[in-house]
Motif scaffolding. Sequence first.
Motif, PDB file in Angstrom:
ATOM      1  N   HIS A  37      -7.303  43.078  35.538  1.00 36.21           N
ATOM      2  CA  HIS A  37      -7.072  41.607  35.237  1.00 36.21           C
ATOM      3  C   HIS A  37      -6.453  40.936  36.425  1.00 36.21           C
ATOM      4  O   HIS A  37      -6.670  40.063  36.760  1.00 36.21           O
ATOM      5  CB  HIS A  37      -6.595  41.283  33.865  1.00 36.21           C
ATOM      6  CG  HIS A  37      -7.396  41.500  32.583  1.00 36.21           C
ATOM      7  ND1 HIS A  37      -8.770  41.135  32.635  1.00 36.21           N
ATOM      8  CD2 HIS A  37      -7.227  42.066  31.624  1.00 36.21           C
ATOM      9  CE1 HIS A  37      -9.178  41.207  31.419  1.00 36.21           C
ATOM     10  NE2 HIS A  37      -8.225  42.049  30.960  1.00 36.21           N
ATOM     11  N   TYR A  38      -5.243  41.351  36.843  1.00 38.79           N
ATOM     12  CA  TYR A  38      -4.369  41.178  37.787  1.00 38.79           C
ATOM     13  C   TYR A  38      -5.184  41.006  39.106  1.00 38.79           C
ATOM     14  O   TYR A  38      -5.160  39.989  39.734  1.00 38.79           O
ATOM     15  CB  TYR A  38      -3.114  41.953  38.054  1.00 38.79           C
ATOM     16  CG  TYR A  38      -2.671  41.946  39.232  1.00 38.79           C
ATOM     17  CD1 TYR A  38      -2.104  40.758  39.880  1.00 38.79           C
ATOM     18  CD2 TYR A  38      -2.574  43.186  40.223  1.00 38.79           C
ATOM     19  CE1 TYR A  38      -1.556  40.710  41.184  1.00 38.79           C
ATOM     20  CE2 TYR A  38      -2.353  43.098  41.398  1.00 38.79           C
ATOM     21  CZ  TYR A  38      -1.639  42.002  41.752  1.00 38.79           C
ATOM     22  OH  TYR A  38      -0.920  41.769  43.274  1.00 38.79           O
ATOM     23  N   LEU A  93      -8.103  37.842  29.288  1.00 42.18           N
ATOM     24  CA  LEU A  93      -6.595  38.396  29.416  1.00 42.18           C
ATOM     25  C   LEU A  93      -5.991  37.832  28.186  1.00 42.18           C
ATOM     26  O   LEU A  93      -5.978  36.586  27.919  1.00 42.18           O
ATOM     27  CB  LEU A  93      -5.987  37.919  30.852  1.00 42.18           C
ATOM     28  CG  LEU A  93      -4.636  38.031  31.180  1.00 42.18           C
ATOM     29  CD1 LEU A  93      -4.101  39.761  30.945  1.00 42.18           C
ATOM     30  CD2 LEU A  93      -4.332  37.612  32.292  1.00 42.18           C
ATOM     31  N   ASP A  94      -4.929  38.554  27.631  1.00 39.61           N
ATOM     32  CA  ASP A  94      -4.347  38.151  26.336  1.00 39.61           C
ATOM     33  C   ASP A  94      -3.549  36.573  26.814  1.00 39.61           C
ATOM     34  O   ASP A  94      -3.874  35.693  26.103  1.00 39.61           O
ATOM     35  CB  ASP A  94      -3.209  39.017  26.004  1.00 39.61           C
ATOM     36  CG  ASP A  94      -3.912  40.161  25.249  1.00 39.61           C
ATOM     37  OD1 ASP A  94      -5.178  39.930  24.921  1.00 39.61           O
ATOM     38  OD2 ASP A  94      -3.584  41.387  25.147  1.00 39.61           O
ATOM     39  N   LEU A 131       3.535  41.451  35.942  1.00 40.34           N
ATOM     40  CA  LEU A 131       2.720  41.920  34.707  1.00 40.34           C
ATOM     41  C   LEU A 131       3.625  42.466  33.605  1.00 40.34           C
ATOM     42  O   LEU A 131       4.335  43.115  34.064  1.00 40.34           O
ATOM     43  CB  LEU A 131       1.743  43.179  35.354  1.00 40.34           C
ATOM     44  CG  LEU A 131       0.928  42.980  36.470  1.00 40.34           C
ATOM     45  CD1 LEU A 131       0.046  44.353  36.851  1.00 40.34           C
ATOM     46  CD2 LEU A 131      -0.147  41.804  36.190  1.00 40.34           C
ATOM     47  N   LEU A 159       1.041  37.716  34.151  1.00 38.06           N
ATOM     48  CA  LEU A 159      -0.057  38.097  33.279  1.00 38.06           C
ATOM     49  C   LEU A 159       0.542  39.034  32.372  1.00 38.06           C
ATOM     50  O   LEU A 159       1.208  40.152  32.595  1.00 38.06           O
ATOM     51  CB  LEU A 159      -0.984  38.942  34.050  1.00 38.06           C
ATOM     52  CG  LEU A 159      -2.054  37.982  34.928  1.00 38.06           C
ATOM     53  CD1 LEU A 159      -1.030  37.212  36.067  1.00 38.06           C
ATOM     54  CD2 LEU A 159      -3.042  38.839  35.493  1.00 38.06           C
ATOM     55  N   GLY A 218       3.567  44.180  29.690  1.00 37.25           N
ATOM     56  CA  GLY A 218       2.913  44.763  28.682  1.00 37.25           C
ATOM     57  C   GLY A 218       3.918  44.640  27.410  1.00 37.25           C
ATOM     58  O   GLY A 218       4.902  45.135  27.442  1.00 37.25           O
ATOM     59  N   THR A 222      -0.259  41.261  28.714  1.00 40.95           N
ATOM     60  CA  THR A 222      -1.192  41.958  27.429  1.00 40.95           C
ATOM     61  C   THR A 222      -0.238  42.045  26.228  1.00 40.95           C
ATOM     62  O   THR A 222       0.923  42.679  26.464  1.00 40.95           O
ATOM     63  CB  THR A 222      -1.693  43.370  28.041  1.00 40.95           C
ATOM     64  OG1 THR A 222      -2.512  43.693  27.059  1.00 40.95           O
ATOM     65  CG2 THR A 222      -0.671  44.341  28.419  1.00 40.95           C
ATOM     66  N   LEU A 247      -4.974  45.880  32.394  1.00 39.87           N
ATOM     67  CA  LEU A 247      -4.041  44.687  32.632  1.00 39.87           C
ATOM     68  C   LEU A 247      -3.932  44.651  34.516  1.00 39.87           C
ATOM     69  O   LEU A 247      -4.077  43.536  35.050  1.00 39.87           O
ATOM     70  CB  LEU A 247      -2.721  44.990  32.113  1.00 39.87           C
ATOM     71  CG  LEU A 247      -1.633  43.889  32.588  1.00 39.87           C
ATOM     72  CD1 LEU A 247      -2.005  42.502  32.264  1.00 39.87           C
ATOM     73  CD2 LEU A 247      -0.272  44.272  32.168  1.00 39.87           C
TER      74      LEU A 247
END
Length: 113
Positions: free
Chosen positions: A85-86, A36-37, A108, A64, A110, A66, A82
Amino acid sequence: MMKWHQIFGMALTDYFSGSAYTVEVERDLSLRRQLLDIIIIERGDGERPDELPDGFDNLAAHNLVTFKSHREALNAWALDELVGHYVNYRKQLRPPSEPMPPETDFRLYGICA
């Protein structure tokens, strides 16, 4: 405790036997490294900054992120990744035999250049 996933998987295995389909039960999907970024995690100590970067004014306990550069697209696949990943991250935070952390503890983001 009854292992319902395995029982259902065995029933599906029986149903699809002799067909063009194979059934796999509880397959381990952690074979490929997934990164994850960025994660911004709220810790109990310290204060929030007075000013936050644009778009981060609604931070939760776990954020989180991206990030896509000018060479990458923030497209449907990136957003699906994403969300995946969550789900994985949220499961990892749950101690055994305890409930999942509430959805409200997560955001989340982006971001693209």
